[in-house]
Design a protein around this motif. Sequence first.
Motif, PDB file in Angstrom:
ATOM      1  N   LYS A 113       0.765  -1.100   0.101  1.00 44.23           N
ATOM      2  CA  LYS A 113       0.122  -0.080   0.003  1.00 44.23           C
ATOM      3  C   LYS A 113       1.036   1.165  -0.046  1.00 44.23           C
ATOM      4  O   LYS A 113       1.799   1.210   0.831  1.00 44.23           O
ATOM      5  CB  LYS A 113      -0.894  -0.011   1.317  1.00 44.23           C
ATOM      6  CG  LYS A 113      -1.941  -1.212   1.258  1.00 44.23           C
ATOM      7  CD  LYS A 113      -2.716  -0.743   2.667  1.00 44.23           C
ATOM      8  CE  LYS A 113      -3.736  -2.008   2.823  1.00 44.23           C
ATOM      9  NZ  LYS A 113      -4.415  -1.773   4.137  1.00 44.23           N
ATOM     10  N   ASP A 118       0.006   5.358   0.239  1.00 42.43           N
ATOM     11  CA  ASP A 118      -0.987   6.435   0.586  1.00 42.43           C
ATOM     12  C   ASP A 118      -0.476   7.594   1.317  1.00 42.43           C
ATOM     13  O   ASP A 118       0.630   7.638   1.794  1.00 42.43           O
ATOM     14  CB  ASP A 118      -2.186   5.745   1.369  1.00 42.43           C
ATOM     15  CG  ASP A 118      -1.799   5.329   2.734  1.00 42.43           C
ATOM     16  OD1 ASP A 118      -0.936   6.027   3.710  1.00 42.43           O
ATOM     17  OD2 ASP A 118      -2.060   4.236   3.050  1.00 42.43           O
ATOM     18  N   ASP A 140      -1.562  10.324   4.362  1.00 38.17           N
ATOM     19  CA  ASP A 140      -2.536  10.424   5.559  1.00 38.17           C
ATOM     20  C   ASP A 140      -2.526  12.296   5.698  1.00 38.17           C
ATOM     21  O   ASP A 140      -1.698  13.143   5.743  1.00 38.17           O
ATOM     22  CB  ASP A 140      -2.137   9.886   6.988  1.00 38.17           C
ATOM     23  CG  ASP A 140      -0.662  10.289   7.373  1.00 38.17           C
ATOM     24  OD1 ASP A 140      -0.796  11.605   7.796  1.00 38.17           O
ATOM     25  OD2 ASP A 140       0.049   9.454   7.431  1.00 38.17           O
ATOM     26  N   ALA A 200      -6.794   8.721   5.473  1.00 41.07           N
ATOM     27  CA  ALA A 200      -5.783   8.417   4.537  1.00 41.07           C
ATOM     28  C   ALA A 200      -6.573   7.803   3.142  1.00 41.07           C
ATOM     29  O   ALA A 200      -7.702   7.526   3.430  1.00 41.07           O
ATOM     30  CB  ALA A 200      -4.932   7.123   4.899  1.00 41.07           C
ATOM     31  N   ILE A 201      -5.916   8.182   1.839  1.00 43.05           N
ATOM     32  CA  ILE A 201      -6.226   7.766   0.755  1.00 43.05           C
ATOM     33  C   ILE A 201      -4.978   7.161  -0.036  1.00 43.05           C
ATOM     34  O   ILE A 201      -3.981   7.831   0.134  1.00 43.05           O
ATOM     35  CB  ILE A 201      -6.941   8.769   0.144  1.00 43.05           C
ATOM     36  CG1 ILE A 201      -7.645   8.036  -0.989  1.00 43.05           C
ATOM     37  CG2 ILE A 201      -6.328   9.816  -0.299  1.00 43.05           C
ATOM     38  CD1 ILE A 201      -8.681   8.961  -1.895  1.00 43.05           C
ATOM     39  N   GLY A 202      -5.170   5.968  -0.754  1.00 43.86           N
ATOM     40  CA  GLY A 202      -3.938   5.302  -1.611  1.00 43.86           C
ATOM     41  C   GLY A 202      -4.400   4.570  -2.468  1.00 43.86           C
ATOM     42  O   GLY A 202      -5.575   4.109  -2.564  1.00 43.86           O
ATOM     43  N   ASP A 215      -8.359   0.258   7.274  1.00 43.12           N
ATOM     44  CA  ASP A 215      -8.358   0.656   5.761  1.00 43.12           C
ATOM     45  C   ASP A 215      -9.453  -0.249   5.178  1.00 43.12           C
ATOM     46  O   ASP A 215      -9.768  -1.307   5.431  1.00 43.12           O
ATOM     47  CB  ASP A 215      -6.999   0.437   5.198  1.00 43.12           C
ATOM     48  CG  ASP A 215      -5.909   1.135   5.646  1.00 43.12           C
ATOM     49  OD1 ASP A 215      -6.283   2.476   5.690  1.00 43.12           O
ATOM     50  OD2 ASP A 215      -4.958   0.646   5.480  1.00 43.12           O
TER      51      ASP A 215
END
Length: 183
Positions: free
Chosen positions: A95, A97, A99, A116-118, A163
């Motif tokens: 992963k 991402d 934050d 968070a996004i990824g 997640d």
Amino acid sequence: MKKTILASTLLALSFGAAASEYNGHRIGAGISNLTLSDNSSFNVPDWKLGNGIKLEYGYDFNEIVGINVSYTNHSDDVSVPDIEHSVNYKSSSLKVDADIGYAFQLDGFAIKPYGAIGLTSTSEDLDTNSSWGNVYGGYSNLHVGMGVRAQLDMGMYADFRYDLGTYDDIDTDYLSFTVGYRF
């Protein structure tokens, strides 16, 4: 006028110094729990894959923004409705991402709740122990998450995170706890 400029400069420098105290690299290790849920019309039961390992690297730019790279590995025996016995499921995920949150500075430590996004890249291996043989696969998907990281001023930190990702009508739920050191 000079006093105003001097006071403004000192104030700006103090904010810059406070923000730079929180930036830096961090590494950690911990445990991760993975659950796969089928959200299609097939009604396949959830696969709870138990605890796996998690390794992570992160960099905090300041008290608000950080980046993370993590690796998780899970393996467990799960039951499948069409097969009379369990299958051995192995999964590894990488992963990447960002934050975004805010690190609240307290006396001797900081707490940062964040979102968070990824992207996640996952490989799977199912050993069915049957005529189906082994099934290999891989996929990439977008994930979102939230968590909280507590960090001591000496550099030790603990991170609790959730997640969620989706691919081909399957929801992937990762729950992890890591401890590490920021330097």
